[in-house]
Scaffold this motif. Structure first.
Motif, short mmCIF file in Angstrom:
data_model
loop_
_atom_site.label_atom_id
_atom_site.label_comp_id
_atom_site.label_asym_id
_atom_site.label_seq_id
_atom_site.Cartn_x
_atom_site.Cartn_y
_atom_site.Cartn_z
N GLY A 1 58.27 106.67 89.70
CA GLY A 1 58.78 105.93 88.44
C GLY A 1 59.14 104.44 88.84
N ILE A 2 60.33 104.79 89.15
CA ILE A 2 61.27 102.87 89.44
C ILE A 2 60.21 102.13 90.39
N LYS A 3 59.43 102.61 91.31
CA LYS A 3 58.32 101.84 92.17
C LYS A 3 57.18 101.46 91.30
N MET A 4 57.02 101.99 89.97
CA MET A 4 55.78 101.29 88.62
C MET A 4 56.97 100.60 88.30
N LEU A 5 58.14 100.70 88.00
CA LEU A 5 59.04 99.36 87.72
C LEU A 5 58.82 98.58 87.93
N GLY A 6 58.95 98.42 89.71
CA GLY A 6 59.00 97.52 90.45
C GLY A 6 58.07 96.08 90.15
N SER A 7 56.86 96.42 89.64
CA SER A 7 55.84 95.68 89.25
C SER A 7 55.78 95.04 88.35
N VAL A 8 57.31 94.77 87.14
CA VAL A 8 57.37 94.70 85.62
C VAL A 8 57.74 93.66 86.13
N ASP A 9 57.38 92.41 85.06
CA ASP A 9 58.05 91.39 85.03
C ASP A 9 59.35 91.31 84.23
N TYR A 10 60.45 91.19 85.43
CA TYR A 10 61.71 90.96 84.14
C TYR A 10 62.11 89.39 84.20
#
Length: 434
Positions: free
Chosen positions: A349-358
């Motif tokens: 899940g953290i890896k997936m969130l790493g691709s989110v535009d923050y």
């Protein structure tokens, strides 16, 4: 079936076996099933895993994606099943699973359009919440299991930490197929050590029969509760999103673009598999991401291999004595393995969130509130104790609370983007799986 196809199929079974048996073991022990009932749950799980895999491999006009996918019991459904069983009883679990499966089957053509409601900020958050909500049960098992008079004893800690150590050593010094079996090998080694310590009871294995025909509604006629059904429908939608990512990833590996019609057939096969899980008192099923690695490793992209895997699983599911072997795994051994597995879910899940535009502050708020409420309702379930029972079952489970929060906050902040008619982004879909 030649020996090469059989051996590759057996590899797929070994790679997913630990994950397949852990879900029935954790649900069965949480609901205080007898050893005989627990053995049935493991056996029927293996059988329906096999049938579900065969349904996906059998590509036809109506269902089956025809990619080398292997299906197993979904971890997404683990804590909701326990919550439903604890509040409404076991028949309500299977009533809700049947409804969810039929919903996915009947509305498969439209589910691809719903994926836009699950961008990476939502799916990544949900996956993190799933892992975090499961870790406490793993830790309790490490100590010996809730209610165990031996809880937290040195023997239990030695066993559980030993399993973790074996898994880590295999991942450090081995590669490829052996590494993919690290959890299973850790469980086998830990159970062998526990047997030498006198902590394994083989009575259930000796008493189990060699052959048994599956029995529909083994735990009684299903019941249909509104809260339980809504909960399982949400679980079903999350499963669809996970599987969509796996379909796209395998399509890329196999050089076969995945079309909307392919997705529809794939969803229908999963809907059928989930419905079968409800009828035979098994589980909701989804496509296992861990088997993608074996397809890449072997470079064998034929569906014949997963047909072999599905056939092996069906065979194993018809032999209760083999299923009973899984029930002898001591709680500390189970705990050591599941802590690693659940931690890997969090890291995915953290890896997936790493691709989110923050740079978009809204995404940070979605993640923050969803994880906080999801984890909060897991740790403090009495938070919603004053709500009506039909609502309480939905929000008292951390996974569902966090998922609903992420979905509705994403709609609130990104309403125009969600409703835009743009097609599902290929790269994002590939990443949207555990």
């Amino acid at each position: 079936m030649n020996s090469k196809v059989f051996s590759l199929g057996f590899q797929h079974v070994m790679a997913m076996y630990a994950g397949a048996i852990l879900v029935p073991l954790l649900v069965g022990r949480a609901l205080n099933l007898t050893p005989e009932q627990l053995a049935y749950l493991v056996a029927i799980d293996l059988l329906t895993c096999g049938i579900a895999t065969l349904l996906q491999a059998w590509k036809n006009k109506y269902f089956g994606i025809g990619l080398p996918v292997v299906l197993g019991a979904s971890f997404v459904a683990l804590s909701p099943m326990i919550a439903i069983g604890s509040q409404y009883g076991i028949p309500a679990i299977y009533g809700s699973i049947i409804v969810a499966g039929l919903f996915i089957f009947l509305f498969a053509r439209y589910l691809g359009k719903l994926v836009k409601f699950f961008p990476l900020v939502v799916t990544g958050t949900v996956v993190v919440i799933i892992g975090l909500s499961l870790i406490p049960s793993g830790v309790r098992n490490m100590a010996g299991g809730a209610g165990n008079p031996d809880f937290g004893s040195l023997d239990n800690l030695i066993l559980s930490m030993g399993v973790i150590a074996i898994i880590l050593i295999i991942n450090r010094f081995f590669k490829g197929y052996v590494r993919s079996l690290s959890v299973l090998l850790g469980i086998v080694a830990g159970t062998a050590l526990a047997a030498m310590m006198g902590k394994v009871d083989f009575h259930g294995v000796l008493e189990a029969s060699w052959f048994r025909i599956p029995q529909p509604f083994y735990f009684g006629a299903p019941s249909f509760e509104i809260g339980a059904t809504l909960t399982m429908l949400i679980v079903g939608l999350v499963i669809v999103v996970e599987s969509t990512g796996v379909f796209f990833a395998l399509g890329e590996i196999c050089d076969r673009p995945v079309t909307q019609d392919d997705l529809t057939r794939g969803y229908r096969a999963e809907g059928l598999a989930i419905t079968l899980g409800g009828i035979f008192n098994a589980f909701p099923y989804n496509t296992f991401a861990q088997n993608i690695g074996l397809v890449q490793l072997s470079q064998n992209k034929s569906t014949n291999v997963v047909v072999a895997a599905g056939s092996i699983l069906v065979f194993l599911g018809l032999i209760p004595k083999i299923a009973a072997l899984a029930t002898i795994i001591p709680a500390p051994v189970l705990g050591g393995a599941t802590v690693v597995l659940f931690g890997m879910v969090v890291s995915s899940g953290i890896k997936m969130l790493g691709s989110v535009d923050y740079t978009n502050q809204h995404n940070a708020l979605i993640i923050a509130c969803s994880i906080s409420l999801g984890l909060g309702s897991t740790v403090v379930p009495e938070l919603f104790s004053q709500l009506p029972p039909s609502l309480r079952i939905i929000v008292s489970d951390g996974v569902i609370t966090g998922s609903l929060t992420a979905i509705f906050m994403n709609l609130f902040f990104n309403f125009r983007t969600v409703l835009a008619p743009a097609p599902l982004q290929h790269e994002e879909a590939k990443e949207a799986h555990v």
